[in-house]
Design an enzyme around this catalytic site. Structure first.
Site, PDB file in Angstrom:
ATOM      1  N   GLY A  73       0.839  -1.197   0.000  1.00 35.01           N
ATOM      2  CA  GLY A  73       0.000   0.000   0.000  1.00 35.01           C
ATOM      3  C   GLY A  73       0.866   1.237   0.000  1.00 35.01           C
ATOM      4  N   GLY A  76       3.923   0.725   2.720  1.00 35.58           N
ATOM      5  CA  GLY A  76       4.955  -0.287   2.544  1.00 35.58           C
ATOM      6  C   GLY A  76       4.536  -1.457   1.684  1.00 35.58           C
ATOM      7  N   ASP A 188      -8.876   1.013  10.500  1.00 44.23           N
ATOM      8  CA  ASP A 188      -8.840   0.611   9.086  1.00 44.23           C
ATOM      9  C   ASP A 188      -9.323  -0.829   8.949  1.00 44.23           C
ATOM     10  OD1 ASP A 188      -8.405   0.971   6.366  1.00 44.23           O
ATOM     11  OD2 ASP A 188      -6.338   0.247   6.455  1.00 44.23           O
TER      12      ASP A 188
END
Length: 230
Positions: A73, A76, A188
């Site tokens: 992403g 990383g 998230d």
């Protein structure tokens, strides 16, 4: 000649042992000499590896060796790696190369590592080490989850049987409860960050991953939440 180059542009690596398939070197002298380096698993699961991608993979410190790219992403890239000393597999997250000198991103990455060290719940992926490569890329070593994400599962099956869905949901809540009691909010949580593996008896086990943008609550908020729960 073009056909030969196209064939050589990718190979297949066993997802269990990390070694190439025997078909990759069939008919070659080199392949015959290196048979001991090829997969001999009774039921191999081969993953396609792009040779161009392979050449661009970063070098990790000994004893880790990258065997597959698991994705990535904005923060990383994540790779499947093999520990060549004990033949175990792990997942490694490396900070993106363009973030080498971004101190805010590096602090965020280090914060993610410190937060993961607090976890002691089987539903939260565990950190196993961290460091910096020779190229200066910070990396995080985690346990490798041999399964699929909830997002992938829903793509395959679209709709889950009620009892099965409830079992997975309860496991997610249990893991989140462990985080919340420590004052940590994931922020998230989505199907792609919920991995599902199977234990020896075939039972589906949930593992939550990706803690890059978690929020740490202050002590007063934690105490207030605990009183509300009581």
């Amino acid at each position: 000649m073009d056909e030969m180059n196209e064939k050589d542009s990718f190979s297949f690596v066993c997802g269990k042992c990390g070694k190439p398939g025997k078909s990759d070197s069939a008919g070659s002298i080199t392949g015959w000499i290196r048979q001991e380096h090829l997969c001999d698993c009774p039921n191999p699961i081969f993953e396609r590896v792009d040779s161009d991608t392979d050449r661009s993979w970063p070098k990790l410190p000994f004893p880790y060796e990258i065997v597959a790219n698991l994705g990535g992403g904005g923060m990383g890239d994540v790779f499947k790696v093999r520990n060549v000393e004990n033949e175990t597999f792990h997942a490694v997250k490396l900070v993106q190369s363009h973030l080498y000198s971004d101190m805010d991103s590096l602090r965020r990455f280090e914060r993610e590592i410190e937060i993961m060290k607090r976890f002691s719940h089987h539903g939260l992926v565990k950190v196993e080490g961290h460091g910096v490569t020779e190229e200066g890329r910070h990396y995080l070593v985690m346990e490798y989850i041999d399964g699929q994400s909830l997002a992938e599962l829903l793509q395959e099956e679209t709709r889950l049987e009620e009892r099965r869905a409830l079992g997975l949901f309860i496991q997610v809540l249990d893991a989140l409860s462990h985080m919340h009691l420590q004052g940590i909010v994931h922020r998230d949580l989505k199907p792609a960050n919920i991995l599902i593996e199977k234990n020896d008896s075939g039972e589906e086990i949930v593992r939550i991953v990706d803690f890059g943008i978690v929020k740490v609550l202050d002590r007063d908020t934690i105490d207030s939440t605990s009183i509300t729960r009581t």
